[in-house]
Design an enzyme around this catalytic site. Sequence first.
Site, short mmCIF file in Angstrom:
data_model
loop_
_atom_site.label_atom_id
_atom_site.label_comp_id
_atom_site.label_asym_id
_atom_site.label_seq_id
_atom_site.Cartn_x
_atom_site.Cartn_y
_atom_site.Cartn_z
N GLU A 11 25.40 12.77 -42.73
CA GLU A 11 24.69 13.09 -41.50
C GLU A 11 23.35 13.77 -41.76
O GLU A 11 23.21 14.53 -42.73
CB GLU A 11 25.51 13.99 -40.57
N THR A 12 22.41 13.47 -40.89
CA THR A 12 21.11 14.12 -40.83
C THR A 12 20.92 14.58 -39.40
O THR A 12 21.23 13.84 -38.46
CB THR A 12 19.99 13.13 -41.22
#
Length: 272
Positions: A45-46
């Site tokens: 995830e970002t």
Amino acid sequence: MLPFRQVDVFSDQPLLGNPVAVVHDADDLSDEQMEAFARWTNLSETTFLLRPRSATADYRLRIFTPGGELPFAGHPTLGSAHAWLEAGGVPRNEGEVVQECGAGDVVVRRGERLAFAGPPLLHDGPLDDATLEVAARALEVVPGEVVEAAWIDNGPGWLGLLLRDPDAVRACRLDAAAAGDLMIGVVGIGPDGEVEVRAFCPSIGVPEDPVTGSLNAGIAAWLVGSRLPSSYVAAQGAALGRKGRVHVDVEGGTVWVGGDTLTTVVGDVALG
């Protein structure tokens, strides 16, 4: 240039948890820029910190995998709250941070370690036989090793398989093509109380997530009271060379999922 942090989550030792890339002051970025950066980091995830729209939230968070946006995810919630506080964020209420995301407002309390309140399950109940068969085949699990199975979706789409013990969890092998669009979490409980968890989500570009807050929240909502105590620590990530530890406490019907957080990279990022 925008301020940037990479935070290791669910470990008190650098490089042994699950990293999340956090971009600050991201209000002017387009969806396409966010999606492109998430693909480029290639992390599970970002996230992007924005001004809140909710009157009760301290900030708004958008969460992207390499394959698209999620309404909620656990380790990005803890890592982003850590980054926001470290960058000088001042919460409205002492002792907690309120994050606005696609799943609504999520409370993150501050203490020995950050912990988020797991959102309610959007889809629960037993798996149908066809879905269970697909999930077991995708992980090369013999059907007899599945003790219990259920939907435990609190946003990302998780289903849960309780296997006979932690060794059965460690023995899982993913067939990504067979998994299709399923988000599969597996858990095993040892006779000594050992809890081992793994998370498989190839449809969003993450064959196996190192350490997973949302899944652990769903597992607790499912199994605490029947098979798990109200307070325990789950291990996750050994198959990927990590040493994640997820601290779970169920208090008054609320599932709190906590973990240590460490900043490993600080700088600026050009997304222009």
